[in-house]
Motif scaffolding. Structure first.
Motif, mmCIF file in Angstrom:
data_model
loop_
_atom_site.group_PDB
_atom_site.id
_atom_site.type_symbol
_atom_site.label_atom_id
_atom_site.label_comp_id
_atom_site.label_asym_id
_atom_site.label_seq_id
_atom_site.Cartn_x
_atom_site.Cartn_y
_atom_site.Cartn_z
ATOM 1 N N LEU A 182 -27.347 16.224 -27.474
ATOM 2 C CA LEU A 182 -27.444 17.553 -26.441
ATOM 3 C C LEU A 182 -26.288 18.609 -26.594
ATOM 4 N N THR A 183 -26.827 20.206 -27.024
ATOM 5 C CA THR A 183 -25.406 21.283 -26.626
ATOM 6 C C THR A 183 -24.781 20.545 -25.531
ATOM 7 N N VAL A 184 -23.659 21.011 -25.063
ATOM 8 C CA VAL A 184 -22.500 21.675 -24.025
ATOM 9 C C VAL A 184 -23.808 21.928 -22.643
ATOM 10 N N GLN A 185 -23.921 22.866 -22.765
ATOM 11 C CA GLN A 185 -24.617 23.671 -21.578
ATOM 12 C C GLN A 185 -25.917 22.131 -21.294
ATOM 13 N N GLU A 186 -26.689 22.231 -22.313
ATOM 14 C CA GLU A 186 -27.675 20.546 -21.916
ATOM 15 C C GLU A 186 -26.894 19.565 -21.817
ATOM 16 N N VAL A 187 -25.896 19.045 -21.827
ATOM 17 C CA VAL A 187 -24.984 18.307 -21.092
ATOM 18 C C VAL A 187 -24.522 18.494 -19.755
ATOM 19 N N ARG A 188 -24.271 19.932 -19.303
ATOM 20 C CA ARG A 188 -24.218 20.287 -17.778
ATOM 21 C C ARG A 188 -25.493 20.443 -17.437
ATOM 22 N N ALA A 189 -26.181 20.685 -17.861
ATOM 23 C CA ALA A 189 -26.913 20.423 -16.597
ATOM 24 C C ALA A 189 -27.855 18.739 -17.045
ATOM 25 N N VAL A 190 -27.635 17.812 -17.691
ATOM 26 C CA VAL A 190 -28.151 16.280 -17.429
ATOM 27 C C VAL A 190 -27.193 16.193 -15.975
ATOM 28 N N GLY A 191 -25.807 16.678 -15.679
ATOM 29 C CA GLY A 191 -24.803 16.575 -15.458
ATOM 30 C C GLY A 191 -24.942 16.619 -13.868
ATOM 31 N N THR A 192 -25.404 17.932 -13.782
ATOM 32 C CA THR A 192 -26.124 18.482 -12.233
ATOM 33 C C THR A 192 -27.593 17.842 -12.049
ATOM 34 N N ALA A 193 -28.337 17.293 -13.274
ATOM 35 C CA ALA A 193 -29.359 16.285 -12.508
ATOM 36 C C ALA A 193 -29.039 14.781 -11.701
ATOM 37 N N LEU A 194 -28.029 14.326 -12.572
ATOM 38 C CA LEU A 194 -27.395 13.260 -11.938
ATOM 39 C C LEU A 194 -26.430 13.067 -10.256
ATOM 40 N N GLY A 195 -26.736 14.761 -10.444
ATOM 41 C CA GLY A 195 -25.939 14.596 -9.101
ATOM 42 C C GLY A 195 -23.800 14.791 -9.228
ATOM 43 N N PRO A 198 -20.013 15.945 -9.536
ATOM 44 C CA PRO A 198 -19.760 16.610 -8.210
ATOM 45 C C PRO A 198 -19.774 18.259 -9.970
ATOM 46 N N ASP A 199 -19.590 19.224 -8.786
ATOM 47 C CA ASP A 199 -19.723 20.457 -9.825
ATOM 48 C C ASP A 199 -18.066 20.014 -10.801
ATOM 49 N N GLN A 200 -16.566 20.045 -10.092
ATOM 50 C CA GLN A 200 -15.502 20.039 -10.901
ATOM 51 C C GLN A 200 -15.039 18.964 -12.056
ATOM 52 N N LEU A 201 -16.177 18.546 -12.385
ATOM 53 C CA LEU A 201 -16.571 17.384 -13.542
ATOM 54 C C LEU A 201 -17.554 18.354 -14.454
ATOM 55 N N VAL A 202 -18.425 18.651 -14.135
ATOM 56 C CA VAL A 202 -19.801 18.833 -14.740
ATOM 57 C C VAL A 202 -19.286 20.298 -15.206
ATOM 58 N N HIS A 203 -18.164 21.532 -15.030
ATOM 59 C CA HIS A 203 -17.841 22.895 -14.567
ATOM 60 C C HIS A 203 -16.616 22.226 -15.228
ATOM 61 N N LYS A 204 -15.566 21.249 -15.543
ATOM 62 C CA LYS A 204 -14.467 21.575 -15.967
ATOM 63 C C LYS A 204 -14.147 21.808 -17.070
ATOM 64 N N VAL A 205 -13.319 23.513 -17.610
ATOM 65 C CA VAL A 205 -12.895 24.103 -18.364
ATOM 66 C C VAL A 205 -12.763 23.379 -19.530
ATOM 67 N N PRO A 206 -13.188 22.632 -20.586
ATOM 68 C CA PRO A 206 -12.383 22.026 -22.013
ATOM 69 C C PRO A 206 -11.553 22.185 -22.182
ATOM 70 N N ILE A 207 -10.471 20.584 -22.021
ATOM 71 C CA ILE A 207 -9.341 21.049 -23.056
ATOM 72 C C ILE A 207 -9.518 19.583 -23.788
#
Length: 255
Positions: free
Chosen positions: A165-178, A180-189
């Motif tokens: 899965l690409t980064v965008q797809e991982v984020r989409a799966v995270g949203t589908a899992l419910g 929190p946005d701050q985890l799914v869309h946290k700036v990757p460091i």
């Protein structure tokens, strides 16, 4: 035209994890190194949905003081999973000191950057072996494509739910899992150099993901950079080469 159905893929990964554990670790626990970023968050949440929260265990691995450890704690508390905190700071310092004293050369910046990731994975496996576990790899396709991982560090693991899965797809799966946005869309460091992933790479994940899935990219220089990283780092995704000896193997090779 390719479209990504996050709910469908989420369900497929959950079933894949269940099937994998049935064959490779029936009754075992999934052990996940928790960084507080999207990849470890999504991986842990997928394991919880597949196995139940009582069979998922998190390992928080700060190196000294970790300013964003609250994100890791948010994840384990949101999922309701057991966890431990193993601070690798003194271990990293002690090993670097010993190497520096014994090595007839200066320790490189890359060595200092990658050593903590390898120690984190060693610690995760130590926890896993004591917890009847199997270690989850948390890398995604975008990172793997350009070699943005540490071999025998975060690139290690026993099973890998996100590797395709690409980064965008991982984020989409995270949203589908419910999650929190701050985890799914946290700036990757990267957690090693203090820079964001995109600062280290020299391009955005959005550009990379589009190129991976469509072959389209606007800037020729960025394409060259991505292609070179892919070429230089392919070995990280392959099994260790071994000499092929032609002697017979007559024992049953059972799966």
């Amino acid at each position: 035209m390719y479209t990504f159905d996050a709910e469908k893929v989420k369900n497929e990964i959950v079933q894949w994890i269940r099937d994998w554990f049935e064959v490779n670790g029936k009754g075992c626990n999934a052990v996940v190194a928790i960084s507080g970023g999207k990849d470890s968050s999504v991986t842990a949440a997928l394991c919880v949905e597949a196995l139940g929260k009582d069979r998922v265990f998190g390992v928080l691995l700060p190196q000294g003081v970790q300013p964003d450890i609250d994100m890791s704690l948010l994840l384990v508390n949101t999922l309701g999973i057991g966890y431990t905190v193993v601070n690798i700071g003194s271990t990293v310092d002690a090993l670097l000191k010993e190497i520096d004293e014994q090595l007839p050369a200066e320790i490189t910046k890359q060595t200092r950057t990658n050593l903590p990731a390898r120690i984190r994975m060693a610690a995760t496996y130590a926890v896993s072996q004591s917890m009847n576990g199997r270690v989850a790899n948390t890398c995604n396709l975008s990172e793997d494509w350009v070699g943005y991982s540490t071999r025998y560090g975060d690139a290690a693991g026993d099973f890998s739910p996100l590797a395709k899965l690409t980064v965008q797809e991982v984020r989409a799966v995270g949203t589908a899992l419910g999650l929190p946005d701050q985890l799914v869309h946290k700036v990757p460091i990267d957690g090693l150099s203090g820079l964001t992933d995109e600062q280290n790479l020299g391009f955005t994940y959005e550009v990379l993901d589009r190129y991976i899935r469509t072959g389209e990219i606007d800037d020729p220089e960025t394409k060259k950079l991505i292609d070179n990283k892919r070429r230089w780092n392919r070995f990280k995704l392959e099994l260790m080469p071994c000499f092929q000896h032609d002697a017979p193997i007559l024992a049953d090779d059972i799966r």
